[in-house]
Design a protein around this motif. Structure first.
Motif, PDB file in Angstrom:
ATOM      1  N   ARG A  81       0.814  -1.219   0.000  1.00 56.03           N
ATOM      2  CA  ARG A  81       0.000   0.000   0.000  1.00 56.03           C
ATOM      3  C   ARG A  81       0.848   1.270   0.000  1.00 56.03           C
ATOM      4  O   ARG A  81       0.323   2.368  -0.059  1.00 56.03           O
ATOM      5  CB  ARG A  81      -0.918   0.033   1.223  1.00 56.03           C
ATOM      6  CG  ARG A  81      -2.078  -0.914   1.105  1.00 56.03           C
ATOM      7  CD  ARG A  81      -2.925  -0.815   2.353  1.00 56.03           C
ATOM      8  NE  ARG A  81      -4.090  -1.663   2.216  1.00 56.03           N
ATOM      9  CZ  ARG A  81      -5.315  -1.262   2.479  1.00 56.03           C
ATOM     10  NH1 ARG A  81      -5.553  -0.030   2.890  1.00 56.03           N
ATOM     11  NH2 ARG A  81      -6.322  -2.094   2.344  1.00 56.03           N
ATOM     12  N   GLY A  82       2.155   1.100   0.123  1.00 57.05           N
ATOM     13  CA  GLY A  82       3.034   2.262   0.157  1.00 57.05           C
ATOM     14  C   GLY A  82       2.940   3.042   1.456  1.00 57.05           C
ATOM     15  O   GLY A  82       3.238   4.242   1.485  1.00 57.05           O
ATOM     16  N   LEU A  83       2.537   2.378   2.532  1.00 58.26           N
ATOM     17  CA  LEU A  83       2.412   3.047   3.824  1.00 58.26           C
ATOM     18  C   LEU A  83       3.781   3.200   4.484  1.00 58.26           C
ATOM     19  O   LEU A  83       4.650   2.344   4.337  1.00 58.26           O
ATOM     20  CB  LEU A  83       1.503   2.241   4.758  1.00 58.26           C
ATOM     21  CG  LEU A  83       0.072   2.016   4.288  1.00 58.26           C
ATOM     22  CD1 LEU A  83      -0.649   1.067   5.232  1.00 58.26           C
ATOM     23  CD2 LEU A  83      -0.668   3.343   4.176  1.00 58.26           C
ATOM     24  N   ASP A  84       3.953   4.278   5.203  1.00 61.04           N
ATOM     25  CA  ASP A  84       5.156   4.458   6.002  1.00 61.04           C
ATOM     26  C   ASP A  84       5.078   3.514   7.195  1.00 61.04           C
ATOM     27  O   ASP A  84       4.005   3.278   7.755  1.00 61.04           O
ATOM     28  CB  ASP A  84       5.255   5.899   6.507  1.00 61.04           C
ATOM     29  CG  ASP A  84       5.471   6.893   5.381  1.00 61.04           C
ATOM     30  OD1 ASP A  84       6.142   6.540   4.393  1.00 61.04           O
ATOM     31  OD2 ASP A  84       4.965   8.026   5.502  1.00 61.04           O
ATOM     32  N   TYR A  85       6.233   2.990   7.589  1.00 65.30           N
ATOM     33  CA  TYR A  85       6.297   2.172   8.797  1.00 65.30           C
ATOM     34  C   TYR A  85       7.646   2.394   9.457  1.00 65.30           C
ATOM     35  O   TYR A  85       8.597   2.859   8.820  1.00 65.30           O
ATOM     36  CB  TYR A  85       6.019   0.686   8.513  1.00 65.30           C
ATOM     37  CG  TYR A  85       7.063   0.002   7.672  1.00 65.30           C
ATOM     38  CD1 TYR A  85       8.092  -0.738   8.264  1.00 65.30           C
ATOM     39  CD2 TYR A  85       7.034   0.064   6.286  1.00 65.30           C
ATOM     40  CE1 TYR A  85       9.045  -1.383   7.490  1.00 65.30           C
ATOM     41  CE2 TYR A  85       7.973  -0.574   5.509  1.00 65.30           C
ATOM     42  CZ  TYR A  85       8.983  -1.294   6.118  1.00 65.30           C
ATOM     43  OH  TYR A  85       9.934  -1.923   5.357  1.00 65.30           O
TER      44      TYR A  85
END
Length: 127
Positions: A81-85
């Motif tokens: 999803r291209g989420l930052d983590y």
């Protein structure tokens, strides 16, 4: 005496979207409506009840313990999803996981800015 947490309310600007976000990331069944809530059932009879509120949402922290096998799928869905983590709760170590207590873990945010954590070992349980 035996006491266990049964449910907690999660404030959201869009309860259906936020509940669906969590179920998709964690690989859980679709959330279900229950009164004014969208319910996300977890293990041990615990339910997160998403409740829609107007105005600013105060960020809270929710930690989810998963198996080593499930961890890879959860992390893959976050990356897809291209989420930052981050490896840490203060979001200083971007795009990394931690190995606390001999397990694996990471943090990411939901659409309302809640700080979500996924881990494979409980704190204090290992190395």
């Amino acid at each position: 005496m035996s006491v266990e947490l049964n449910h907690t309310i999660v404030h959201a600007t869009d309860k259906a979207a936020s509940a669906r976000f969590l179920t998709e990331i964690l690989g859980l069944p679709e959330p279900t409506p229950f009164g004014p809530f969208m319910a996300v059932p977890l293990a041990h009879d615990l339910t997160l009840d998403y409740y829609e509120v107007e105005g600013a949402i105060t960020s809270n922290h929710y930690a989810f313990k998963v198996s080593e096998a499930d961890f890879d799928g959860v992390l893959a869905r976050v990356v897809e999803r291209g989420l930052d983590y981050w490896a840490d709760p203060y979001h200083q170590q971007a795009n990394r996981i931690n190995t606390n207590d001999g397990g694996r873990g990471f943090y990411f945010e939901d659409p309302d800015g809640h700080n979500l954590e996924v881990l494979t070992r409980s704190y204090g349980s290992g190395e």
